[in-house]
Design a protein around this motif. Structure first.
Motif, PDB file in Angstrom:
ATOM      1  N   ILE A   1       0.839  -1.198   0.000  1.00 24.21           N
ATOM      2  CA  ILE A   1       0.000   0.000   0.000  1.00 24.21           C
ATOM      3  C   ILE A   1       0.872   1.244   0.000  1.00 24.21           C
ATOM      4  O   ILE A   1       1.934   1.273   0.634  1.00 24.21           O
ATOM      5  CB  ILE A   1      -0.956   0.004   1.217  1.00 24.21           C
ATOM      6  CG1 ILE A   1      -1.949   1.173   1.154  1.00 24.21           C
ATOM      7  CG2 ILE A   1      -0.175   0.001   2.531  1.00 24.21           C
ATOM      8  CD1 ILE A   1      -3.060   1.090   2.182  1.00 24.21           C
ATOM      9  N   LEU A   2       0.415   2.259  -0.716  1.00 22.07           N
ATOM     10  CA  LEU A   2       1.028   3.578  -0.716  1.00 22.07           C
ATOM     11  C   LEU A   2      -0.042   4.535  -0.204  1.00 22.07           C
ATOM     12  O   LEU A   2      -1.104   4.672  -0.828  1.00 22.07           O
ATOM     13  CB  LEU A   2       1.469   3.964  -2.131  1.00 22.07           C
ATOM     14  CG  LEU A   2       2.219   5.285  -2.277  1.00 22.07           C
ATOM     15  CD1 LEU A   2       3.583   5.200  -1.607  1.00 22.07           C
ATOM     16  CD2 LEU A   2       2.375   5.652  -3.745  1.00 22.07           C
ATOM     17  N   THR A   3       0.208   5.147   0.927  1.00 26.51           N
ATOM     18  CA  THR A   3      -0.759   6.075   1.516  1.00 26.51           C
ATOM     19  C   THR A   3      -0.031   7.002   2.476  1.00 26.51           C
ATOM     20  O   THR A   3       1.159   6.838   2.744  1.00 26.51           O
ATOM     21  CB  THR A   3      -1.902   5.319   2.228  1.00 26.51           C
ATOM     22  OG1 THR A   3      -2.930   6.258   2.579  1.00 26.51           O
ATOM     23  CG2 THR A   3      -1.412   4.580   3.464  1.00 26.51           C
TER      24      THR A   3
ATOM     25  N   GLN B   1     -10.379  -0.807   1.598  1.00 24.99           N
ATOM     26  CA  GLN B   1      -9.329   0.060   1.068  1.00 24.99           C
ATOM     27  C   GLN B   1      -9.338   1.373   1.830  1.00 24.99           C
ATOM     28  O   GLN B   1     -10.326   2.101   1.829  1.00 24.99           O
ATOM     29  CB  GLN B   1      -9.552   0.318  -0.415  1.00 24.99           C
ATOM     30  CG  GLN B   1      -8.563   1.318  -0.970  1.00 24.99           C
ATOM     31  CD  GLN B   1      -7.774   0.792  -2.125  1.00 24.99           C
ATOM     32  OE1 GLN B   1      -8.112  -0.213  -2.709  1.00 24.99           O
ATOM     33  NE2 GLN B   1      -6.713   1.482  -2.466  1.00 24.99           N
ATOM     34  N   PRO B   2      -8.235   1.679   2.512  1.00 22.38           N
ATOM     35  CA  PRO B   2      -8.162   2.936   3.257  1.00 22.38           C
ATOM     36  C   PRO B   2      -8.310   4.154   2.352  1.00 22.38           C
ATOM     37  O   PRO B   2      -8.105   4.075   1.142  1.00 22.38           O
ATOM     38  CB  PRO B   2      -6.764   2.896   3.885  1.00 22.38           C
ATOM     39  CG  PRO B   2      -6.394   1.450   3.916  1.00 22.38           C
ATOM     40  CD  PRO B   2      -7.036   0.859   2.688  1.00 22.38           C
ATOM     41  N   VAL B   3      -8.620   5.267   2.957  1.00 19.60           N
ATOM     42  CA  VAL B   3      -8.717   6.540   2.220  1.00 19.60           C
ATOM     43  C   VAL B   3      -7.382   6.835   1.555  1.00 19.60           C
ATOM     44  O   VAL B   3      -6.335   6.339   1.984  1.00 19.60           O
ATOM     45  CB  VAL B   3      -9.119   7.699   3.161  1.00 19.60           C
ATOM     46  CG1 VAL B   3     -10.488   7.466   3.760  1.00 19.60           C
ATOM     47  CG2 VAL B   3      -8.089   7.906   4.262  1.00 19.60           C
ATOM     48  N   ARG B   4      -7.434   7.626   0.476  1.00 20.87           N
ATOM     49  CA  ARG B   4      -6.259   8.108  -0.261  1.00 20.87           C
ATOM     50  C   ARG B   4      -5.125   7.082  -0.293  1.00 20.87           C
ATOM     51  O   ARG B   4      -4.047   7.295   0.262  1.00 20.87           O
ATOM     52  CB  ARG B   4      -5.774   9.456   0.265  1.00 20.87           C
ATOM     53  CG  ARG B   4      -5.654   9.605   1.691  1.00 20.87           C
ATOM     54  CD  ARG B   4      -5.253  10.944   2.228  1.00 20.87           C
ATOM     55  NE  ARG B   4      -5.047  10.729   3.629  1.00 20.87           N
ATOM     56  CZ  ARG B   4      -6.006  10.700   4.530  1.00 20.87           C
ATOM     57  NH1 ARG B   4      -7.246  10.937   4.183  1.00 20.87           N
ATOM     58  NH2 ARG B   4      -5.732  10.450   5.783  1.00 20.87           N
ATOM     59  N   SER B   5      -5.408   5.966  -0.993  1.00 26.32           N
ATOM     60  CA  SER B   5      -4.405   4.902  -1.019  1.00 26.32           C
ATOM     61  C   SER B   5      -4.379   4.177  -2.358  1.00 26.32           C
ATOM     62  O   SER B   5      -5.379   4.099  -3.065  1.00 26.32           O
ATOM     63  CB  SER B   5      -4.677   3.892   0.089  1.00 26.32           C
ATOM     64  OG  SER B   5      -5.890   3.203  -0.134  1.00 26.32           O
TER      65      SER B   5
END
Length: 176
Positions: free
Chosen positions: A128-130, A165-169
Motif C-alpha cells: 500500500i502507498l498512503t 481500502q483505506p482513504v487516499r491509497s
C-alpha cells in the motif's frame, strides 16, 4: 505528493484497461519537474510518491490485461463528481494475477469483495502507498514520508478477495 502518485495510478489503470490500443506510455521528464519521480539537490536525491507508484506497477509490464469491474460511491472534487475507485487487473507473464486499486477519496474507506472463484487463487501479497494527508510528500530531510509498505488488510475468503481500502491509497496485490 500522494495526490500526484494517485493521479499516476489512475492513468496507469486507464492504460492497462486500453492495452489493446495503448502499446507504450512514457514520462517526458523524470527529475526536478512537476510530477517528478526523483528530486535532486547537489549530491542529495529523494524518491517521490510518484516514483513509488511507478515502482508498484512494474509487475504489470508485459502482463495481459484482464477485465475488472468496480462499483463504488462517487466523490465530489470541486464542482465535479468522479468515481472514488480506480483499478486494473492483469495476468503476469509468470502466471500471477495482479490487481491495482486506488481509493481517491480523502474521507471514506471502501469495502470491497472481488470474485476470484474462477481463478483458484491460493495466496496473496499486497503493498500500500498512503499517507495521513493527500498533499503529503517526500522532501530533503523527510525522504520516507510517503513510500509503500506491506498491506495485511486483504484476505481470501471462499473464493473472494475481501478488503477495506483505506482513504487516499494505492494497493497493488499479487495473487497466486
Amino acid at each position: 505528493s500522494l495526490r500526484d502518485a494517485l493521479v499516476a495510478a489512475v492513468n496507469f489503470d486507464i492504460f492497462i484497461r486500453h492495452a489493446d490500443r495503448v502499446r507504450m506510455a512514457n514520462i517526458a521528464q523524470t527529475v526536478n519537474v512537476l510530477q517528478s519521480l526523483i528530486l535532486t539537490r547537489g549530491p542529495q536525491m529523494v524518491l517521490t510518491p510518484t516514483y513509488y507508484a511507478y515502482q508498484m506497477y512494474v509487475p504489470f509490464q508485459e502482463a495481459t490485461a484482464l477485465p475488472l469491474r468496480l462499483a463504488a460511491p462517487d466523490i465530489k472534487v470541486g464542482t465535479t463528481w468522479m468515481p472514488s475507485l480506480s483499478g486494473a487487473a492483469a495476468r503476469a507473464t509468470n502466471g500471477d494475477y495482479l490487481v491495482a486499486l486506488s481509493n481517491l477519496s480523502p474521507h471514506e474507506a471502501v469495502e470491497m469483495r472481488l470474485d476470484l472463484r474462477d481463478l483458484r487463487v491460493q495466496t496473496l501479497s499486497a503493498h500500500i502507498l498512503t499517507a495521513g494527508e493527500m498533499d503529503a510528500h517526500n522532501d530533503f530531510g523527510r525522504a520516507d514520508t510517503v513510500k509503500p509498505h506491506p498491506f495485511d488488510g486483504a484476505r481470501l475468503e471462499n473464493g473472494y478477495l475481501v478488503l477495506t481500502q483505506p482513504v487516499r491509497s494505492l494497493i497493488v496485490l499479487t495473487l497466486k
